[in-house]
Write a protein that holds these residues in place. Sequence first.
Motif, PDB file in Angstrom:
ATOM      1  N   VAL A 373       1.004  -1.296  -0.002  1.00  0.00           N
ATOM      2  CA  VAL A 373       0.078   0.042   0.072  1.00  0.00           C
ATOM      3  C   VAL A 373       0.981   1.382  -0.031  1.00  0.00           C
ATOM      4  O   VAL A 373       1.667   1.367   0.993  1.00  0.00           O
ATOM      5  CB  VAL A 373      -0.795  -0.194   1.056  1.00  0.00           C
ATOM      6  N   LYS A 374       0.914   1.958  -1.136  1.00  0.00           N
ATOM      7  CA  LYS A 374       1.548   3.079  -1.072  1.00  0.00           C
ATOM      8  C   LYS A 374       0.984   4.254   0.073  1.00  0.00           C
ATOM      9  O   LYS A 374       0.025   4.599   0.130  1.00  0.00           O
ATOM     10  CB  LYS A 374       1.511   3.858  -2.438  1.00  0.00           C
ATOM     11  N   GLY A 375       2.004   4.930   0.731  1.00  0.00           N
ATOM     12  CA  GLY A 375       1.761   5.966   1.383  1.00  0.00           C
ATOM     13  C   GLY A 375       1.193   5.311   2.932  1.00  0.00           C
ATOM     14  O   GLY A 375       0.914   6.060   3.756  1.00  0.00           O
ATOM     15  N   LEU A 376       1.667   4.025   3.174  1.00  0.00           N
ATOM     16  CA  LEU A 376       1.271   3.435   4.332  1.00  0.00           C
ATOM     17  C   LEU A 376       2.512   2.986   5.187  1.00  0.00           C
ATOM     18  O   LEU A 376       3.318   2.267   4.371  1.00  0.00           O
ATOM     19  CB  LEU A 376       0.300   2.328   4.300  1.00  0.00           C
ATOM     20  N   TYR A 377       2.825   3.231   6.210  1.00  0.00           N
ATOM     21  CA  TYR A 377       4.092   3.055   7.067  1.00  0.00           C
ATOM     22  C   TYR A 377       3.736   2.275   8.206  1.00  0.00           C
ATOM     23  O   TYR A 377       2.797   2.678   8.944  1.00  0.00           O
ATOM     24  CB  TYR A 377       4.948   4.583   7.237  1.00  0.00           C
ATOM     25  N   PHE A 378       4.633   1.316   8.612  1.00  0.00           N
ATOM     26  CA  PHE A 378       4.706   0.585  10.107  1.00  0.00           C
ATOM     27  C   PHE A 378       5.942   1.075  10.744  1.00  0.00           C
ATOM     28  O   PHE A 378       6.991   0.850  10.399  1.00  0.00           O
ATOM     29  CB  PHE A 378       4.078  -0.857   9.747  1.00  0.00           C
ATOM     30  N   ILE A 379       5.776   1.476  11.851  1.00  0.00           N
ATOM     31  CA  ILE A 379       7.026   1.850  12.893  1.00  0.00           C
ATOM     32  C   ILE A 379       6.717   1.224  14.273  1.00  0.00           C
ATOM     33  O   ILE A 379       5.711   1.317  14.727  1.00  0.00           O
ATOM     34  CB  ILE A 379       7.353   3.545  12.788  1.00  0.00           C
ATOM     35  N   GLY A 380       8.027   1.007  14.739  1.00  0.00           N
ATOM     36  CA  GLY A 380       7.947   0.791  16.117  1.00  0.00           C
ATOM     37  C   GLY A 380       7.545  -0.773  16.578  1.00  0.00           C
ATOM     38  O   GLY A 380       7.888  -1.503  15.671  1.00  0.00           O
ATOM     39  N   GLU A 381       7.075  -0.818  17.573  1.00  0.00           N
ATOM     40  CA  GLU A 381       6.863  -2.195  18.288  1.00  0.00           C
ATOM     41  C   GLU A 381       5.891  -2.981  17.355  1.00  0.00           C
ATOM     42  O   GLU A 381       5.772  -4.177  17.405  1.00  0.00           O
ATOM     43  CB  GLU A 381       6.253  -2.162  19.644  1.00  0.00           C
ATOM     44  N   VAL A 382       5.013  -2.422  16.612  1.00  0.00           N
ATOM     45  CA  VAL A 382       4.126  -3.076  15.875  1.00  0.00           C
ATOM     46  C   VAL A 382       4.520  -4.081  14.577  1.00  0.00           C
ATOM     47  O   VAL A 382       4.128  -5.031  14.336  1.00  0.00           O
ATOM     48  CB  VAL A 382       3.094  -2.292  15.182  1.00  0.00           C
ATOM     49  N   LEU A 383       6.006  -3.623  14.371  1.00  0.00           N
ATOM     50  CA  LEU A 383       6.636  -4.558  13.720  1.00  0.00           C
ATOM     51  C   LEU A 383       7.195  -5.788  14.049  1.00  0.00           C
ATOM     52  O   LEU A 383       7.522  -5.746  15.300  1.00  0.00           O
ATOM     53  CB  LEU A 383       7.670  -3.899  12.783  1.00  0.00           C
ATOM     54  N   ASP A 384       7.569  -6.770  13.355  1.00  0.00           N
ATOM     55  CA  ASP A 384       8.021  -8.053  14.032  1.00  0.00           C
ATOM     56  C   ASP A 384       9.445  -7.855  14.241  1.00  0.00           C
ATOM     57  O   ASP A 384      10.544  -8.393  13.561  1.00  0.00           O
ATOM     58  CB  ASP A 384       7.859  -9.288  13.043  1.00  0.00           C
ATOM     59  N   LEU A 385       9.818  -7.038  15.292  1.00  0.00           N
ATOM     60  CA  LEU A 385      11.291  -6.786  15.778  1.00  0.00           C
ATOM     61  C   LEU A 385      11.244  -6.764  17.059  1.00  0.00           C
ATOM     62  O   LEU A 385      10.261  -6.160  17.811  1.00  0.00           O
ATOM     63  CB  LEU A 385      11.590  -5.509  15.291  1.00  0.00           C
ATOM     64  N   ASP A 386      12.235  -7.164  17.812  1.00  0.00           N
ATOM     65  CA  ASP A 386      12.301  -7.146  19.276  1.00  0.00           C
ATOM     66  C   ASP A 386      13.817  -7.398  19.451  1.00  0.00           C
ATOM     67  O   ASP A 386      14.734  -8.031  18.816  1.00  0.00           O
ATOM     68  CB  ASP A 386      11.427  -8.068  19.878  1.00  0.00           C
ATOM     69  N   ALA A 387      14.224  -6.865  20.758  1.00  0.00           N
ATOM     70  CA  ALA A 387      15.671  -6.966  21.374  1.00  0.00           C
ATOM     71  C   ALA A 387      15.646  -7.192  22.871  1.00  0.00           C
ATOM     72  O   ALA A 387      14.566  -7.312  23.440  1.00  0.00           O
ATOM     73  CB  ALA A 387      16.280  -5.725  20.940  1.00  0.00           C
ATOM     74  N   VAL A 388      16.789  -7.358  23.440  1.00  0.00           N
ATOM     75  CA  VAL A 388      16.811  -7.877  24.504  1.00  0.00           C
ATOM     76  C   VAL A 388      16.720  -6.475  25.556  1.00  0.00           C
ATOM     77  O   VAL A 388      16.573  -5.218  24.700  1.00  0.00           O
ATOM     78  CB  VAL A 388      18.380  -8.291  25.070  1.00  0.00           C
ATOM     79  N   THR A 389      16.685  -6.520  26.722  1.00  0.00           N
ATOM     80  CA  THR A 389      16.570  -5.268  27.726  1.00  0.00           C
ATOM     81  C   THR A 389      17.836  -4.391  27.546  1.00  0.00           C
ATOM     82  O   THR A 389      18.964  -4.713  27.220  1.00  0.00           O
ATOM     83  CB  THR A 389      16.390  -5.722  29.167  1.00  0.00           C
ATOM     84  N   GLY A 390      17.764  -3.124  27.848  1.00  0.00           N
ATOM     85  CA  GLY A 390      18.946  -2.216  27.729  1.00  0.00           C
ATOM     86  C   GLY A 390      18.951  -1.070  27.039  1.00  0.00           C
ATOM     87  O   GLY A 390      19.787  -0.439  26.669  1.00  0.00           O
ATOM     88  N   GLY A 391      17.563  -0.742  26.595  1.00  0.00           N
ATOM     89  CA  GLY A 391      17.216   0.297  25.630  1.00  0.00           C
ATOM     90  C   GLY A 391      17.327   0.304  24.114  1.00  0.00           C
ATOM     91  O   GLY A 391      17.182   0.978  23.319  1.00  0.00           O
ATOM     92  N   PHE A 392      17.325  -1.155  23.870  1.00  0.00           N
ATOM     93  CA  PHE A 392      17.606  -1.474  22.448  1.00  0.00           C
ATOM     94  C   PHE A 392      16.327  -1.586  21.735  1.00  0.00           C
ATOM     95  O   PHE A 392      16.086  -1.164  20.531  1.00  0.00           O
ATOM     96  CB  PHE A 392      18.104  -2.925  22.429  1.00  0.00           C
ATOM     97  N   ASN A 393      15.172  -1.604  22.479  1.00  0.00           N
ATOM     98  CA  ASN A 393      13.817  -1.756  22.020  1.00  0.00           C
ATOM     99  C   ASN A 393      13.460  -0.204  21.480  1.00  0.00           C
ATOM    100  O   ASN A 393      12.696   0.071  20.538  1.00  0.00           O
ATOM    101  CB  ASN A 393      12.757  -2.618  22.643  1.00  0.00           C
ATOM    102  N   LEU A 394      13.757   0.446  22.466  1.00  0.00           N
ATOM    103  CA  LEU A 394      13.265   2.129  22.352  1.00  0.00           C
ATOM    104  C   LEU A 394      14.247   2.344  20.933  1.00  0.00           C
ATOM    105  O   LEU A 394      13.670   3.084  20.273  1.00  0.00           O
ATOM    106  CB  LEU A 394      13.753   2.837  23.442  1.00  0.00           C
TER     107      LEU A 394
END
Length: 408
Positions: A373-394
Amino acid sequence: MSKVLIVGGGAAGMLASIFAARNGHEVHVYEKNEKLGKKLYITGKGRCNLTNACDMDTLFASVRTNSRFLYSAFYGFTNQDAMAFFEDEGLKIKTERGDRVFPLSDKSADVLDTLRRSMRRAGVEVHLNTEVRDLLITDGQAKGLLLADQTRVDGDAVMVATGGLSYPVTGSTGDGYRFAKEAGHKVTDCIPSLTPFNIREDFVKELQGLSLKNVELRIYNGKKEVSREFGEMMFTHFGITGPLVLTASSYVGALAAKQELRAVLDLKPALSEEQLDQRILREFDANQNKSFKNVIGSLFPAKLTPVMIALGDIEPDKKVHDISREERQGFVKLTKSLPMTVTGLRDYKEAIITKGGVAVKEINPSTMESKYVKGLYFIGEVLDLDAVTGGFNLQIAWSTAYAAGNAV
């Protein structure tokens, strides 16, 4: 100039709005809560671990899922860039053990105030207490939003920054996953992550509130070791939590959600079994006529000593000069490998993040724009991305938000 509509006023939504507005766009943020950044406010126990000052290799290694997708985003807006952004906006920061970066004041409210000021200066319009019901998509192009009160809002681009499912009290109820599916995207299976463990053994209740430092936790699936973490942890009425436990959950969460796992806690990882045996032997030699229960306490915090005695095979009142070598070494093994059974994860109410989300193979890694979909963006935690603790997820939130804010 385009009209940019951002769904969600959390970390990613706020930063994306600033950069989109700085690029000359008319930017509107729609937040269902009564204020921005509710989840950001409670992160880091209210201190807000806003990023990590590590090198880039460590940054990528700390991402548990789809780290390669973040190559463009992380180099486009690095952890150093994130720190510079906040400092330039007037926030004083500090770096603590483990390269964790916090506001100097130890107050997450100061991070939020900094972002809100930047949004106001950039001319972002914020709509609080405003829930988005649906995305408006026509002929493969994002056209706007439909609000819960049936108001239609037209726009040239839409960013979904709704977060995941963790801490639902902050408004993270999975709306973004529904939006993504309705737009034709795949959403991978979601589970709580960076979350405490439930433990079967009753002794954890006796240890509730006890914090331990410099211990090692190993998790096994059958005979296979699936996680090994060193650091701090705490016992609770239901099991165990703390930094090393939360990090372990990011490695074994999918397994722990399906089956029981074996946990082994090394209370003295700095010592080998032989060294620990020699230390206990020295204690025994110096206190030969004392009872075991009155000698062994030097090894443990006061709250832990009676539990260790109860779990061991040595009678509490037995004089140490009567304790056999086999009994002593059995206690050494218990100290080096205290057994526990992980019966599952705590739920989303206690999970720091959600593991799983919008499939990144369907997202442009340089811009965060949907490939469908043109003009549609996904950012942050909604994406299939995750990290360990320590500030990495932010940092994932900041970097993906910057990419979208500059690409729109």
